[in-house]
Design an enzyme around this catalytic site. Structure first.
Site, PDB file in Angstrom:
ATOM      1  N   GLU A  24      14.139  23.782  12.843  1.00  0.00           N
ATOM      2  CA  GLU A  24      13.928  25.068  13.487  1.00  0.00           C
ATOM      3  C   GLU A  24      14.530  26.198  12.659  1.00  0.00           C
ATOM      4  OE1 GLU A  24      14.255  24.698  17.702  1.00  0.00           O
ATOM      5  OE2 GLU A  24      14.668  26.816  17.959  1.00  0.00           O
ATOM      6  N   HIS A  84      12.138  32.736  15.890  1.00  0.00           N
ATOM      7  CA  HIS A  84      12.497  31.353  15.594  1.00  0.00           C
ATOM      8  C   HIS A  84      11.252  30.504  15.685  1.00  0.00           C
ATOM      9  CE1 HIS A  84      12.854  31.069  20.011  1.00  0.00           C
ATOM     10  NE2 HIS A  84      12.786  29.750  19.898  1.00  0.00           N
ATOM     11  N   HIS A  86       9.076  26.892  16.552  1.00  0.00           N
ATOM     12  CA  HIS A  86       8.954  25.699  17.386  1.00  0.00           C
ATOM     13  C   HIS A  86       8.139  24.679  16.602  1.00  0.00           C
ATOM     14  CE1 HIS A  86       9.801  27.494  21.672  1.00  0.00           C
ATOM     15  NE2 HIS A  86      10.838  27.542  20.858  1.00  0.00           N
ATOM     16  N   ASP A  97      15.891  28.699  25.306  1.00  0.00           N
ATOM     17  CA  ASP A  97      15.609  30.059  24.811  1.00  0.00           C
ATOM     18  C   ASP A  97      15.899  31.097  25.894  1.00  0.00           C
ATOM     19  OD1 ASP A  97      14.713  29.105  22.389  1.00  0.00           O
ATOM     20  OD2 ASP A  97      12.608  29.067  22.989  1.00  0.00           O
TER      21      ASP A  97
END
Ligand SMILES: [Zn+2]
Length: 144
Positions: A24, A84, A86, A97
């Site tokens: 990630e 970010h 996934h 999150d």
């Protein structure tokens, strides 16, 4: 408020998350509030404190947060939000999150399936009003 981002800056995000896959990736998006828009002018690819965790945790390294803060002061821009990835998951905020979010910021999530730019499957941007209500999708407008 829509998020305005140039193709070039979006590519910086895509390249970063592709490079870090299958882990990630995370980073900051800086810019200015321009009327009803949030205009991204700078991307700061950061190091995920959790390094080799594939799902689902990110926290920007403290030393990078310091650099982001310095950059915003130097260029007189603000932190608008964070992105970010996934890896192999949809671009939908996880409970982690939502729990870790701050209401003021935009959160861009990139769903990715491999190490190439073409492996980016989806990009969505959210505001998370609080830790109880559902995240709100915020439009992304891509400029040349
Ligand atoms: Zn996430």
């Amino acid at each position: 408020m829509p998020l305005i981002i140039s193709k070039e800056n979006l590519t910086i995000i895509k390249k970063h998350v592709a490079e870090i896959f299958p882990y990630e990736a995370c980073g900051a998006m800086l810019g200015i509030f321009d009327g009803d828009n949030k205009k991204i002018t700078k991307i700061f690819p950061a190091q995920n404190k959790y390094r080799k965790i594939a799902w689902d945790a990110f926290e920007i390294e403290p030393k990078d947060m310091l650099e982001i803060d310095k950059l915003s002061r130097k260029e007189n821009i603000e932190v608008i939000g964070f992105y970010h990835s996934h890896p192999n998951h949809p671009a939908v905020p996880s409970n982690t999150d939502i729990g870790a979010s701050w209401p003021y910021y935009s959160y861009t999530i990139v769903s990715i399936k491999g190490n190439k730019l073409e492996d980016v499957a989806d990009i969505k941007n959210y505001l998370m009003p609080d830790k109880i209500n559902k995240p709100i999708i915020e439009e992304i407008i891509i400029t040349e």
